[in-house]
Motif scaffolding. Structure first.
Motif, PDB file in Angstrom:
ATOM      1  N   ALA B  44       0.814  -1.222   0.000  1.00  0.00           N
ATOM      2  CA  ALA B  44       0.000   0.000   0.000  1.00  0.00           C
ATOM      3  C   ALA B  44       0.844   1.268   0.000  1.00  0.00           C
ATOM      4  O   ALA B  44       0.328   2.363  -0.287  1.00  0.00           O
ATOM      5  N   ALA B  45       2.132   1.153   0.303  1.00  0.00           N
ATOM      6  CA  ALA B  45       2.963   2.360   0.378  1.00  0.00           C
ATOM      7  C   ALA B  45       3.073   3.043  -0.982  1.00  0.00           C
ATOM      8  O   ALA B  45       3.035   4.269  -1.081  1.00  0.00           O
ATOM      9  N   LYS B  46       3.206   2.239  -2.021  1.00  0.00           N
ATOM     10  CA  LYS B  46       3.400   2.835  -3.357  1.00  0.00           C
ATOM     11  C   LYS B  46       2.183   3.658  -3.758  1.00  0.00           C
ATOM     12  O   LYS B  46       2.305   4.799  -4.206  1.00  0.00           O
ATOM     13  N   GLN B  47       0.999   3.077  -3.565  1.00  0.00           N
ATOM     14  CA  GLN B  47      -0.197   3.826  -3.941  1.00  0.00           C
ATOM     15  C   GLN B  47      -0.349   5.095  -3.095  1.00  0.00           C
ATOM     16  O   GLN B  47      -0.714   6.161  -3.603  1.00  0.00           O
ATOM     17  N   ALA B  48      -0.050   4.975  -1.815  1.00  0.00           N
ATOM     18  CA  ALA B  48      -0.180   6.136  -0.937  1.00  0.00           C
ATOM     19  C   ALA B  48       0.763   7.264  -1.360  1.00  0.00           C
ATOM     20  O   ALA B  48       0.389   8.444  -1.365  1.00  0.00           O
ATOM     21  N   VAL B  49       1.982   6.903  -1.727  1.00  0.00           N
ATOM     22  CA  VAL B  49       2.944   7.936  -2.151  1.00  0.00           C
ATOM     23  C   VAL B  49       2.520   8.515  -3.502  1.00  0.00           C
ATOM     24  O   VAL B  49       2.564   9.738  -3.712  1.00  0.00           O
ATOM     25  N   ASP B  50       2.067   7.642  -4.402  1.00  0.00           N
ATOM     26  CA  ASP B  50       1.592   8.134  -5.702  1.00  0.00           C
ATOM     27  C   ASP B  50       0.428   9.112  -5.529  1.00  0.00           C
ATOM     28  O   ASP B  50       0.350  10.139  -6.206  1.00  0.00           O
ATOM     29  N   GLU B  51      -0.471   8.792  -4.616  1.00  0.00           N
ATOM     30  CA  GLU B  51      -1.612   9.698  -4.382  1.00  0.00           C
ATOM     31  C   GLU B  51      -1.149  11.035  -3.826  1.00  0.00           C
ATOM     32  O   GLU B  51      -1.711  12.087  -4.155  1.00  0.00           O
ATOM     33  N   THR B  52      -0.123  11.000  -2.982  1.00  0.00           N
ATOM     34  CA  THR B  52       0.378  12.259  -2.429  1.00  0.00           C
ATOM     35  C   THR B  52       1.104  13.074  -3.501  1.00  0.00           C
ATOM     36  O   THR B  52       1.010  14.311  -3.523  1.00  0.00           O
ATOM     37  N   LEU B  53       1.798  12.388  -4.391  1.00  0.00           N
ATOM     38  CA  LEU B  53       2.400  13.105  -5.530  1.00  0.00           C
ATOM     39  C   LEU B  53       1.307  13.764  -6.378  1.00  0.00           C
ATOM     40  O   LEU B  53       1.441  14.921  -6.807  1.00  0.00           O
ATOM     41  N   ASP B  54       0.219  13.035  -6.623  1.00  0.00           N
ATOM     42  CA  ASP B  54      -0.886  13.610  -7.398  1.00  0.00           C
ATOM     43  C   ASP B  54      -1.515  14.798  -6.672  1.00  0.00           C
ATOM     44  O   ASP B  54      -1.896  15.794  -7.293  1.00  0.00           O
ATOM     45  N   GLN B  55      -1.590  14.654  -5.344  1.00  0.00           N
ATOM     46  CA  GLN B  55      -2.170  15.733  -4.537  1.00  0.00           C
ATOM     47  C   GLN B  55      -1.290  16.983  -4.612  1.00  0.00           C
ATOM     48  O   GLN B  55      -1.798  18.103  -4.767  1.00  0.00           O
ATOM     49  N   TRP B  56      -0.001  16.804  -4.527  1.00  0.00           N
ATOM     50  CA  TRP B  56       0.930  17.934  -4.682  1.00  0.00           C
ATOM     51  C   TRP B  56       0.722  18.579  -6.060  1.00  0.00           C
ATOM     52  O   TRP B  56       0.561  19.792  -6.173  1.00  0.00           O
TER      53      TRP B  56
END
Lengths: 409, 409
Positions: B44-56
């Motif tokens: 789940a870490a990869k998706q969570a980081v990807d979502e935060t990149l998208d949020q940024w």
């Protein structure tokens, strides 16, 4: 509008920095004038972070020998030319608050011939004062404020260190590093420069200005990502003067010898503390890689031209609506436009945000608009000004929804 | 092998934690016994980081109002049950080194009736001592070492604070928090517990043990990613006793009021300093979400069973090859096996790494193998032991390539 769209398109055609915009991932329908709070995302950041995630997954602990461990110094060397530093003078580490504490302890630990006071600026970004107060509570040094607008020379008696921002976060007013550093040194004190609102916003020549100590952040004009690690600069002649007080194992002369007693590293790495986030450094490194191509004089010219364009487009609106343009003159300006309207400032910023024009608001009454030459075009600036005009002329800002105070960052 | 493969397969079938392995992204061909240095990656870490990149990218500055700003307390609340803390008692922030400094200043700032000494452990992970030394240099307090194996009660005179690790990073030896905390409090001192090698490795009941202060890291057994932010615990009865010295704007009672003077927040957020990395928190939050499902007693049983299995598989090898198994008995053990071989320890670890069995080595002579119940099976442990046996029986470890010292983390 007092300026034609055709004329700004022509300026974009002649802009030597225009190509940098293609390196950023910018959302549709947004005119972003808040890069002074959080910079936009370089396209390369996503790949860099993805690669670091893969490295964590596949290399596990070995990743620390494959670039993670050396990141503070490697990124420091990427950043050094942007602020007029040499290789080995910059560490990317921790946050500004912590880096100021390190430098206060490092400088005061050298013994300043009876001087015991730390001076920080009233009216500037408060964390610099908060951490100076924290340092003084532990060490017994005295903390004083330099009153906003006060004459620095009159406040240096008994002062060992002064913490000064190059650009004021509210007004955008720029201090001259060279003359101020000389003034402080002539009074027998040291100065820690806070470059939070200037690094990546304008040319800086720390070495050329005689600056010995500086800190700054990388998530504003340097586009390193939300909460990206900060930086710390110490001139090469001043790197071997004792401990910094936040002495952790990554700053030890031999971190993997696991010796009982602390011995500071002989170089800039003594300003590290403990283990840093490889993911955070990955995004920042991708961003810093862009800066080797940036002509900083061209950046400065575009920054001033954009902020002047915005004001020129709106000068009649400011007059009509009693908005006070407190933006400093070009020679004393960072890279932002600062407008005061204590009655409607908050609502105007909210109405602009609803239109996709992102600026920010700081109590009391201050509207801030940051101009980031790498990913803004003159057309963007013109369009943002057009929205501002329409918000004012239509009375849109008077809508009660825009007057509700929410969580503001 | 003294233990059959069939028997370990049966243990895996009966393992109540077996399903957790499917939540981790583990590289092929690797048997990873170094989760005590850097935990493996939750899928789940990869998706969570990807979502935060998208949020940024898409939300830009608005991301701070969409979960980033509150992350230290939100993640603290996710972590609290794992260490026996209540909601509001844990902040995820900075690193262990810095968090110890904060607590030293916070405790000593309360005035300890003339007590001025800080005691840290000799022979344990050195950053705890380094930062205690740094604190004492600034504050004028005295720093002392508790000798390794020394009787704590005999070293508490004049001591205001002692910094103790629950699990020793070298030997894996476990201290009892309840009895030790009572001993320290009975002597009028406070104790800061360092849970770096125990949080996520075994059940911890800070509240039940009367512990008031603790720190720990999240990148080992908690699998938060390389350099993930650390945590800090302060019991709810002790959160309003003054300043912590690393006083930055995120720890202010009203961070967005931008007041000149520092006023600490009324809750655990006073232990924040400055802006934190949203990307680093995203990976950690994905990892912490897994822990709500973990039965900590089952985790402890599996940890001890795995470390005992490894030793049982190899006990004859240890005898034949003069390897000293210094692993503590079950009641005094963290979640690692510790083996001493001052002549060949380094080479054995390198030969194992070449086979994909990842442990680590610490001078002088120490081989460490960490056992992480969430993503290791009994079969993995058996196979790792089989490789160890083959490395020793074949003499593979004598290959000169495995004796070359390189960069070791």
């Amino acid at each position: 509008m007092p300026v034609s769209l055709d004329s700004v398109r022509e300026r974009d055609r002649q802009d030597p920095l225009a190509d940098f915009k293609s390196h950023f991932a910018l959302p549709e329908g947004v005119l972003y004038l808040d890069g002074n709070s959080l910079g936009a995302q370089p396209k390369a950041a996503k790949q860099a972070v993805d690669e670091t995630l893969d490295q964590w997954r596949d290399q596990l602990i070995k990743g620390w020998n494959q670039g993670w461990f050396d990141a503070p110094e490697r990124l420091g060397n990427l950043l050094a030319p942007v602020i007029g530093a040499q290789r080995g003078e910059v560490s990317v580490t921790d946050n500004i608050t912590l880096n100021i504490f390190k430098l206060l302890g490092y400088i005061l630990g050298q013994g300043k011939e009876g001087r015991q006071a730390v001076l920080s600026e009233g009216g500037n970004f408060p964390t610099d004062g908060y951490i100076a107060q924290g340092y003084c509570r532990v060490s017994g040094a005295e903390h004083r404020f330099l009153p906003e607008g006060g004459n620095l020379a009159e406040h240096l008696d008994g002062v060992a260190v002064v913490v000064l921002s190059q650009v004021n976060y509210r007004t955008g007013k720029l201090r001259d590093i060279a003359t101020t550093t000389k003034l402080v040194h002539d009074h027998g004190a040291e100065v820690i420069w806070d470059l939070a609102h200037s690094a990546g916003a304008l040319p800086i020549d720390l070495n050329g200005c005689g600056a010995r100590y500086a800190v700054g952040c990388t998530y504003k004009y340097l586009n390193g990502g939300p909460g990206a690690p900060a930086f710390l600069y110490v001139h090469s002649d001043h790197q071997d003067k004792g401990w910094q007080p936040l002495s952790g194992w990554h700053g030890h002369a031999s971190p993997f010898a696991f010796e009982a007693d602390y011995t500071p590293a002989g170089d800039i790495s003594r300003f590290r503390t403990g283990t840093h986030s490889a993911l955070a450094y990955a995004a920042l490194e991708a961003s810093l890689a862009l800066w080797s191509e940036v002509d900083m004089q061209a950046l400065r010219e575009k920054s001033l031209a954009m902020s002047d364009l915005f004001r020129e487009c709106l000068s009649d609106i400011f007059t009509t609506h009693n908005i006070d343009d407190i933006t400093p003159s070009a020679s004393e300006r960072g890279s932002q436009v600062s407008l005061m309207d204590s009655q409607n400032g908050y609502a105007i910023v909210q109405a602009l945000i609803a239109r996709g024009v992102i600026g920010d608001y700081r109590e009391p009454g201050l509207m801030r608009f940051g101009f980031t030459p790498l990913y803004l075009s003159f057309k963007d600036v013109w369009q943002a000004a057009q929205h501002f005009r329409e918000v004012m002329e239509s009375g849109e800002y008077q809508d009660p929804q825009f007057h509700v105070r929410g969580a503001v960052t």
